[in-house]
Scaffold this motif. Structure first.
Motif, mmCIF file in Angstrom:
data_model
loop_
_atom_site.group_PDB
_atom_site.id
_atom_site.type_symbol
_atom_site.label_atom_id
_atom_site.label_comp_id
_atom_site.label_asym_id
_atom_site.label_seq_id
_atom_site.Cartn_x
_atom_site.Cartn_y
_atom_site.Cartn_z
ATOM 1 N N ALA A 250 7.876 -6.859 -4.140
ATOM 2 C CA ALA A 250 7.041 -5.758 -4.626
ATOM 3 C C ALA A 250 6.331 -5.113 -3.451
ATOM 4 C CB ALA A 250 6.025 -6.280 -5.627
ATOM 5 N N GLN A 252 7.100 -3.411 -1.043
ATOM 6 C CA GLN A 252 7.663 -3.269 0.293
ATOM 7 C C GLN A 252 9.188 -3.272 0.264
ATOM 8 O OE1 GLN A 252 6.277 -6.688 2.504
ATOM 9 N NE2 GLN A 252 6.175 -7.859 0.639
ATOM 10 N N ARG A 392 8.556 9.698 2.981
ATOM 11 C CA ARG A 392 8.213 8.313 2.620
ATOM 12 C C ARG A 392 7.330 8.246 1.383
ATOM 13 N NH1 ARG A 392 5.350 4.634 6.499
ATOM 14 N NH2 ARG A 392 5.010 3.412 4.629
ATOM 15 N N ALA A 429 -4.012 15.112 -0.748
ATOM 16 C CA ALA A 429 -4.870 14.467 0.262
ATOM 17 C C ALA A 429 -4.568 15.010 1.651
ATOM 18 C CB ALA A 429 -4.662 12.959 0.228
ATOM 19 N N GLU A 432 -6.276 18.343 2.088
ATOM 20 C CA GLU A 432 -7.741 18.390 1.942
ATOM 21 C C GLU A 432 -8.412 18.668 3.274
ATOM 22 O OE1 GLU A 432 -9.091 14.792 0.126
ATOM 23 O OE2 GLU A 432 -9.061 15.633 -1.897
ATOM 24 N N GLY B 91 -9.189 13.580 2.310
ATOM 25 C CA GLY B 91 -8.267 13.852 3.411
ATOM 26 C C GLY B 91 -7.606 12.603 3.932
ATOM 27 N N THR B 92 -6.929 12.744 5.063
ATOM 28 C CA THR B 92 -6.176 11.608 5.609
ATOM 29 C C THR B 92 -6.576 11.281 7.043
ATOM 30 O OG1 THR B 92 -4.444 13.132 6.303
ATOM 31 C CG2 THR B 92 -4.131 12.042 4.188
ATOM 32 N N LEU B 94 -8.497 9.761 10.218
ATOM 33 C CA LEU B 94 -9.017 8.401 10.387
ATOM 34 C C LEU B 94 -10.516 8.394 10.644
ATOM 35 C CD1 LEU B 94 -8.430 5.362 10.668
ATOM 36 C CD2 LEU B 94 -7.940 5.754 13.065
ATOM 37 N N ILE B 126 -2.660 1.602 -11.321
ATOM 38 C CA ILE B 126 -2.477 0.362 -10.552
ATOM 39 C C ILE B 126 -3.836 -0.312 -10.301
ATOM 40 C CG2 ILE B 126 -1.621 -0.642 -8.390
ATOM 41 C CD1 ILE B 126 0.649 0.355 -10.054
ATOM 42 N N GLY B 297 4.197 -10.435 -3.164
ATOM 43 C CA GLY B 297 4.093 -9.024 -2.774
ATOM 44 C C GLY B 297 3.366 -8.212 -3.838
ATOM 45 N N PHE B 312 -5.573 -2.389 0.076
ATOM 46 C CA PHE B 312 -4.714 -2.434 1.275
ATOM 47 C C PHE B 312 -3.590 -1.395 1.176
ATOM 48 C CE2 PHE B 312 -0.770 -4.198 3.130
ATOM 49 C CZ PHE B 312 -1.129 -4.169 4.464
ATOM 50 N N GLY B 315 -5.016 2.233 1.351
ATOM 51 C CA GLY B 315 -5.595 2.613 2.639
ATOM 52 C C GLY B 315 -4.669 2.437 3.823
ATOM 53 N N PHE B 316 -3.714 1.525 3.737
ATOM 54 C CA PHE B 316 -2.959 1.212 4.951
ATOM 55 C C PHE B 316 -1.446 1.213 4.798
ATOM 56 C CE2 PHE B 316 -7.119 -0.781 5.325
ATOM 57 C CZ PHE B 316 -7.557 -0.185 6.493
ATOM 58 N N SER B 317 -0.960 0.805 3.642
ATOM 59 C CA SER B 317 0.482 0.578 3.527
ATOM 60 C C SER B 317 1.258 1.864 3.266
ATOM 61 C CB SER B 317 0.732 -0.439 2.402
ATOM 62 O OG SER B 317 2.073 -0.741 2.319
ATOM 63 N N ASN B 318 0.670 2.763 2.500
ATOM 64 C CA ASN B 318 1.388 3.999 2.141
ATOM 65 C C ASN B 318 1.466 4.959 3.313
ATOM 66 O OD1 ASN B 318 1.583 2.951 -0.414
ATOM 67 N ND2 ASN B 318 -0.258 3.981 -1.151
ATOM 68 N N GLN B 319 2.450 5.879 3.233
ATOM 69 C CA GLN B 319 2.590 6.846 4.336
ATOM 70 C C GLN B 319 1.349 7.725 4.437
ATOM 71 O OE1 GLN B 319 5.496 10.001 3.945
ATOM 72 N NE2 GLN B 319 5.573 10.342 6.136
ATOM 73 N N ILE B 320 0.898 8.257 3.288
ATOM 74 C CA ILE B 320 -0.345 9.041 3.291
ATOM 75 C C ILE B 320 -1.475 8.061 3.001
ATOM 76 C CG2 ILE B 320 -1.575 10.977 2.212
ATOM 77 C CD1 ILE B 320 1.034 11.771 3.643
ATOM 78 N N LYS B 321 -2.292 7.832 4.016
ATOM 79 C CA LYS B 321 -3.299 6.783 3.899
ATOM 80 C C LYS B 321 -4.587 7.371 3.319
ATOM 81 C CE LYS B 321 -0.894 4.564 7.610
ATOM 82 N NZ LYS B 321 0.086 4.093 6.654
ATOM 83 N N GLN B 322 -4.865 7.013 2.062
ATOM 84 C CA GLN B 322 -6.034 7.568 1.379
ATOM 85 C C GLN B 322 -7.230 6.635 1.574
ATOM 86 O OE1 GLN B 322 -5.208 9.627 -2.389
ATOM 87 N NE2 GLN B 322 -3.112 8.913 -2.207
ATOM 88 N N PHE B 323 -7.821 6.749 2.776
ATOM 89 C CA PHE B 323 -8.919 5.848 3.131
ATOM 90 C C PHE B 323 -10.107 6.003 2.176
ATOM 91 C CE2 PHE B 323 -6.915 6.728 7.385
ATOM 92 C CZ PHE B 323 -6.312 5.507 7.511
#
Lengths: 432, 355
Positions: A250, A252, A392, A429, A432, B91-92, B94, B126, B297, B312, B315-323
């Motif tokens: 899951a 990944q 992606r 996002a 934005e 936004g994205t 950092l 989720i 997983g 996680f 904020g970190f794993s996806n391509q667009i990181k929605q912090f």
């Protein structure tokens, strides 16, 4: 002052002098860091090439930081880059997604036209939106997705390989044949890498469009995509598709290499990058081969992809970085890289003149030929999807939401609705 | 007497007895260590001495707490404050300075739900699946830990043969890294893993554990209880050993059964210790991530996705990181942990008062 004392002073002074010279010499050498991952032997081959480069260019040392693909390249590298702590050079697969961090080495390389002539279409994959002439690196691995079969299992089961009798075999025909083989041999019929990228080729073959008329990614209402998603759900329900990969993992990427290498899998949807590994691990234990991509109303396409070695704009040594990439892009070095790694070249000159792949295994050679052919049969939608900088987002959401539909957390309609929502929210996002 | 001594001393000289000592490496190292220690202490004294005179002895504890507080401030407090501000940005980008202020939009997205009991009706489905999974996990995990740690402690508190060995055996998994634990059990339960191999050996059919949400929910709880039980067993064991034996002897004289003794002597006196175990395991269970992430997983589907994994991934794993969204979810998690920590403090204080 005694002789001994003078001797001591001289020795100490000499040591200080030698130390100073060593420090100075070290200062004259530029150290570049290259973030790299390996599926097969490409790390070793790259090291050999860089050793040769360093011998010819004693003022540059390139340190390879070998990382895991999933955590190192997909997760950590983007954060490092966003924080301004990136390497000088990196091997990336999120080609357009990281383009804002690439360094345009066009003005620094010896012959920019060489890059345009040989990497032309692939340079666009690395360019940020609006950029039409930048050179940011080299595509030194072109991959094409496509299926592998275990021919020995077909022979043991007495089932005819569908692609032996027809040039255009549908997904349903492959599933039927693979199921018959699996039933007769006690193996698993099919597996597909757990990846939205791997799913995209079959979906496009079944008519998926992925984009609307304005070029925005659209999944909702895409009947071709829905057909493929429904097939995946059905195959999992019927036990045709291995549950280990899509359901057993899951969040990944997951691959079915082990199952295929162990001879437990009849049909494996993966891609050309597996050839080197299969060559090494399977050898002649059984007959494996790459077969043409299955067909549907949208054609018989796989997805292009691959990895590029790019210059990073946070480097303090842009000229040295350009020299390294110039060296790696040189035809003779790149040819050696492809011949030893068994990677399909993106370099037009090398592709047209052919390669002497370093394998004695006729199965590997045949697979390379098959994927080279597949590279010429790609759907334009597949090429556009690969070139899309935020692909992606599409791939990850289709992968995870479809899994939820497979395990019954969502209906297919709900899953498709969520895929669209994920994509829209992520793109919102960005703007934005 | 003293005059005689004085006369004697003046008439004879007493030679000191010289004992010829052999060289001892241990003694030599010890002497060097003492010298080094003295040197370090004298050096510190150069700073600490005048400082003590300057700020007074009663303020010196704050000086000694300063290094720890500094580390705590930099690595815990500062990120917490930073997270708070991130939760109100979009936004994205950092860096906070580059991120647009969006007010409570991220929190509104998280709580945009028609029915909180039905994750599919929520904007962030989720997140709510993760909440639901976490609540279920916490209930079974904490319950399992308390019950099994108590049973184990009761057994190990008896005068059984090999008691020390068994204590070590139960404590050993606590020393393992959660990632190692996740990997070990992944190998055990995968389709061609050890467990299915054993089932096969005894004529059973292999079970596709990783395909089943129910099985994987069971395994994440089982593995957690297996890994942590030893730690809580030790705490409970200490609690059991502090119960005076006289109480049991008095009970025995009055003809109390063992079960009655357990209910009316052991449990009431063990209650403060059990409360500590309960609250500590509760806090750890809410934060669960590492061993589950390696083991499942978060799957199958999202069956074992918990709140920290949602944070996680977002904020970190996806391509667009929605912090911003991830930080807002962290605030929610932080609030839950704050309540639990206050509970723990209250329990601790009650224990102190009782003492």
């Amino acid at each position: 002052m005694s002789k001994m004392r003078w001797l001591n002073i001289v020795v100490v002074l000499m040591m200080v002098l030698v130390g100073a010279v060593a420090v100075q010499a070290q200062d004259d050498v530029v150290e570049l860091r290259m973030t790299w991952y390996s599926d097969g032997n490409e790390g070793e081959v790259m090291r050999d090439l860089l050793d040769r480069f360093e011998a010819e260019n004693p003022d540059i040392v390139v340190v390879i930081d070998e990382v895991a693909y999933s955590t190192g390249i997909l997760e950590n590298l983007p954060i490092q880059l966003a924080a301004g702590e990136g390497p000088d050079i990196a091997r990336v697969t999120d080609l357009g997604g990281l383009s804002e961090y690439y360094l345009d080495i066009g003005p620094l390389v010896e012959d920019p036209q060489y890059y345009e002539d040989n990497f032309g279409p692939f340079l666009t994959w690395l360019r940020p939106p609006g950029n039409t002439d930048g050179i940011f690196g080299i595509q030194n691995q072109l991959t094409v997705t496509g299926p592998f079969i275990n021919r020995t299992l077909f022979e043991q089961a007495g089932v005819e390989v569908p692609s032996d009798v027809s040039d255009e075999v549908t997904w349903e025909e492959w599933a039927e044949a693979a199921s018959a083989v699996a039933e007769a041999t006690g193996t698993t019929a099919m597996a597909m890498d757990r990846s939205g990228h791997r799913l995209a080729g079959p979906a496009i073959s079944l008519g998926a469009q992925y984009f609307d008329a304005d070029g925005n990614p659209v999944i909702a209402g895409d009947e071709g995509f829905r057909s493929m998603a429904q097939l995946m759900i059905d195959w999992h329900e019927n036990g045709i598709m291995s549950p280990e990969i899509w359901v057993g993992n899951a969040g990944q990427y997951a691959a079915a290499n082990e199952q295929f290498v162990n001879g437990e899998l009849v049909f494996y949807m993966s891609g050309s990058w597996q050839i080197g590994q299969f060559d090494n691990l399977i050898g002649d234990a059984f007959d494996w081969e790459a077969v043409p991509n299955p067909c549907g109303p949208g054609g018989c396409t796989g997805m292009p992809g691959g990895a590029a070695t790019v210059a990073i704009n946070q480097t303090e040594h842009p000229e040295e970085v350009a020299r390294v990439i110039d060296f790696l892009a040189a035809e003779e070095n790149l040819r050696e890289f492809h011949e030893r790694t068994l990677f399909i070249p993106a370099h037009a000159g090398i592709a047209s003149s052919g390669l002497d792949f370093q394998t004695d295994n006729p199965l590997a050679a045949a697979a390379l030929n098959q994927f080279s052919l597949a590279a010429t049969q790609l759907s334009p939608i597949a090429v556009d999807l690969q070139a899309y900088p935020f692909n992606r987002v599409v791939f990850d959401s289709t992968r995870d939401r479809l899994t939820q539909a497979i395990v019954g957390e969502l209906t297919l309609d709900e899953a498709i609705e969520r895929m669209q929502q994920d994509i829209d929210e992520a793109l919102a996002a960005v703007s934005e | 007497m003293s005059q005689m001594d004085a006369a004697g001393a003046s008439s004879t000289t007493i030679e000191p007895i010289r004992v010829k000592q052999r060289f001892s490496p241990g003694r030599f190292i010890g002497e060097i260590a003492v010298e080094i220690f003295s040197f370090v202490m004298n050096t510190i004294e150069i700073v600490v001495g005048p400082l003590q005179r300057l700020i007074g002895l009663e303020r010196m504890p704050y000086f000694f707490l300063l290094p720890n507080m500094l580390i705590f401030g930099i690595f815990v407090l500062f990120p917490m404050v930073l997270n708070f501000f991130y939760a109100f940005t979009g936004g994205t980008e950092l860096f906070l300075r580059d991120r647009p202020y969006v007010g409570s939009a991220n929190l509104a997205r998280l709580f945009d739900c028609q029915n909180f009991l039905n994750p599919n009706s929520c904007n962030q489905d989720i997140f709510w699946r993760a909440i639901r999974n976490s609540v279920t996990y916490v209930a079974f995990d904490v319950g399992g830990i308390v019950i099994f740690a108590l049973i184990t402690a009761l057994i190990l508190n008896r005068n059984i043969r090999g008691r020390g060995f068994f204590r070590s055996v139960f404590f050993y998994p606590v020393l393992l890294s959660p990632v190692v634990i996740g990997l070990i059990w992944k190998w055990v339960i995968q389709t061609d893993g050890i467990l299915n191999g054993m089932l096969n050996l005894f004529g059973g059919d292999p079970i596709d554990f990783r395909r089943s949400a129910a099985w994987m929910r069971f395994w994440v709880v089982f593995v957690s209880v297996w890994a942590q039980m030893g730690f809580y067993t030790l705490i409970l064991l200490a609690g059991l050993q502090s119960i005076p034996r006289e109480l049991y002897e008095a009970g025995e004289i009055d003809g109390t059964t063992k079960l009655r003794g357990f209910w009316h002597i052991t449990l009431p006196l063990l209650k403060p210790t059990m409360l500590v175990v309960l609250v500590l395991s509760l806090i750890r269970a809410v934060q669960v991530f590492d061993h589950v992430f390696v083991l499942t997983g978060g799957g199958p589907g999202s069956a074992t996705t918990f709140i920290v994994q949602y944070i996680f991934d977002t904020g970190f794993s996806n391509q667009i990181k929605q912090f911003g969204l991830a930080a807002a979810a962290s605030l929610v998690l932080g609030s839950v942990l704050l309540v639990l920590t206050l509970m723990q403090l209250r329990v601790g204080n009650r224990g102190d008062d009782a003492a």
